[in-house]
Design an enzyme around this catalytic site. Structure first.
Site, mmCIF file in Angstrom:
data_model
loop_
_atom_site.group_PDB
_atom_site.id
_atom_site.type_symbol
_atom_site.label_atom_id
_atom_site.label_comp_id
_atom_site.label_asym_id
_atom_site.label_seq_id
_atom_site.Cartn_x
_atom_site.Cartn_y
_atom_site.Cartn_z
ATOM 1 N N GLU A 75 9.125 14.721 -4.609
ATOM 2 C CA GLU A 75 9.448 14.919 -3.193
ATOM 3 C C GLU A 75 9.621 16.390 -2.828
ATOM 4 O OE1 GLU A 75 12.843 12.379 -2.669
ATOM 5 O OE2 GLU A 75 11.655 10.545 -2.840
ATOM 6 N N GLU A 97 5.789 3.320 -5.294
ATOM 7 C CA GLU A 97 7.081 2.639 -5.083
ATOM 8 C C GLU A 97 6.959 1.708 -3.872
ATOM 9 O OE1 GLU A 97 10.202 5.571 -4.735
ATOM 10 O OE2 GLU A 97 9.328 6.830 -6.299
#
Length: 436
Positions: free
Chosen positions: A199, A306
């Site tokens: 991220e 995910e």
């Protein structure tokens, strides 16, 4: 006004004309003006699946002397798939035999939820503990499950240990390098790839303390240790939300190019990791497709890492809508040839899944599990039987992957078995010999 209408009409007609593919069928993504139905959208997805996920094979059966074998029976069995269905995995699997059996029977890929993260393996500075990920890797290896290394470092300050946050820039670099060396050397050659800096579009913990090239430096270090691994950027909201200005496809690609252009990084095998956390609103499939199209221009593998759909429990029919939205994103993603794997986040309620579960605590399917099982079945060839024509030939369309074909002599019932690969690179013609 008349001039404008006269000018606009040919443009509209041109765009509508381009919405027809070479076969004259509708392409909903080629037009901005004409309406399209869900049926038309689904038809286009099926068209792209057939083009990108399947191969048309021709089998030719002959005897050793070259004589064609009319009526030969071919039993074709799919052994593996080029596409990976994956699931999130936690340490709870280690002491549950039924859960292990369930997981291994369905999935060929996995991400560990937390067990490979720095805060899990070194909660206290200098005290490393790899007991859980070691055991989970052993289970994965034993069952042929490929694992992504999630994650080496995380750019979100709140997911770094208190002792890490207190370090000076010099000590932080020393500790982070030690972390990279420790985890990557430990599992070198055993993982399909690594999330190097998780991220790093939404967050910048390491960049703030170590400089703007922090992510690039750590990609370089991981690559030098494990040069054959795919190194992923892993980010959320690149396909999920058009309004997130931090991580749209163009910024994702810009950061990736920056990492690749850093000295020593040109040979890195890069991968595109998309977390794919969708919310409680209808999914903008047009934005998803456009985003995947943009990312796929790199030629790099795309993994949905995910994948889940989070619903507001207060919403009327929230569970039903969750299944509908999930099916939409699964079908849309699978229709993109560049998407090599989808990892569901997460599977069984044993893992404490707080967004969506495939099963209850007894491993009985939920509606989510029923949907995923149905799509797994739909997107595999399984076992088929065909008969050769008078030329000893037959044609079949199969999903890309590894296969075994058994050919049976119609006269003697003698048989032989051959393994082969079906994909864009391999030969589309499979010659089969029956030894007389």
């Amino acid at each position: 006004m008349k001039t404008f209408v006269i000018f606009l009409l040919p443009c509209i007609l041109l765009i509508l004309a381009r919405a027809q593919d070479n076969n004259g069928s509708f392409d909903p993504y080629a037009t901005l003006f004409s309406p399209y139905t869900k049926q038309q959208w689904r038809s286009y997805q099926e068209k792209k699946i057939n083009e990108g996920r399947k191969t048309e094979l021709t089998f030719k059966v002959t005897y050793a002397n070259g004589t064609q074998v009319e009526g030969a029976k071919l039993y074709i069995k799919q052994l593996s798939s080029d596409f990976h269905w994956g699931c999130g995995m936690t340490h709870r699997i280690l002491n549950n035999t039924a859960y292990k059996k369930w997981f291994a029977s369905k999935f060929t890929a996995a991400d560990f939820h937390n067990e490979l993260k720095w805060y899990w393996t070194e909660r206290i500075q200098g005290q490393e503990n790899y007991t859980d990920p070691d055991a989970m890797m052993k289970f994965a290896d034993e069952h042929g499950i490929i694992v992504r290394g999630h994650t080496v470092l995380w750019d979100d300050v709140k997911y770094n240990q208190k002792w890490v946050k207190k370090l000076s820039p010099e000590k932080l670099l020393e500790a982070a390098n030690k972390r990279v060396d420790s985890v990557v050397k430990r599992y070198k050659g055993r993982l399909i790839g690594w999330d190097v800096m998780n991220e790093n579009l939404h967050h910048n913990f390491f960049e703030k303390r170590l400089g703007k090239n922090a992510s690039s430096l750590f990609f370089n270090r991981v690559h030098k240790i494990d040069p054959d691994a795919i190194l992923f950027m892993n980010e959320f909201n690149t396909t999920e939300h058009v309004n997130d200005e931090l991580a749209p496809p163009e910024k994702y690609l810009r950061r990736m190019k920056k990492i690749q252009s850093f000295p020593g990084n040109s040979e890195i095998k890069m991968g595109i990791g998309l977390e794919s956390h969708y919310g409680a609103e209808p999914i903008d499939l047009n934005y998803v497709r456009n985003s995947l199209d943009s990312l796929s221009q790199t030629g790099l593998p795309i993994w949905l890492t995910e994948l889940d759909v989070k619903m507001d429990p207060k919403l009327q029919n929230s569970s039903g809508l969750q299944v509908i939205y999930l099916e939409e994103i699964l079908r849309e993603s699978f229709s993109h040839e560049a998407v090599k794997a989808m990892i569901i986040w997460t599977g069984a309620s044993i893992d404490g899944c707080d967004v969506m579960c495939m099963t209850d605590e007894n491993l009985v399917n939920t509606p989510i599990g029923d949907l995923i099982d149905a799509l797994m079945e739909e997107w595999r060839t399984g076992e088929i039987e065909v008969v050769a024509d008078f030329n000893g030939s037959c044609e079949v369309s199969v999903f890309n992957g590894g296969y075994e074909v058994t050919v049976v002599d119609p006269v003697t019932n003698g048989s032989s078995c051959v393994s082969f690969k079906a994909d864009k690179v391999s030969s589309k013609k499979v010659d089969l010999k029956i030894m007389s």
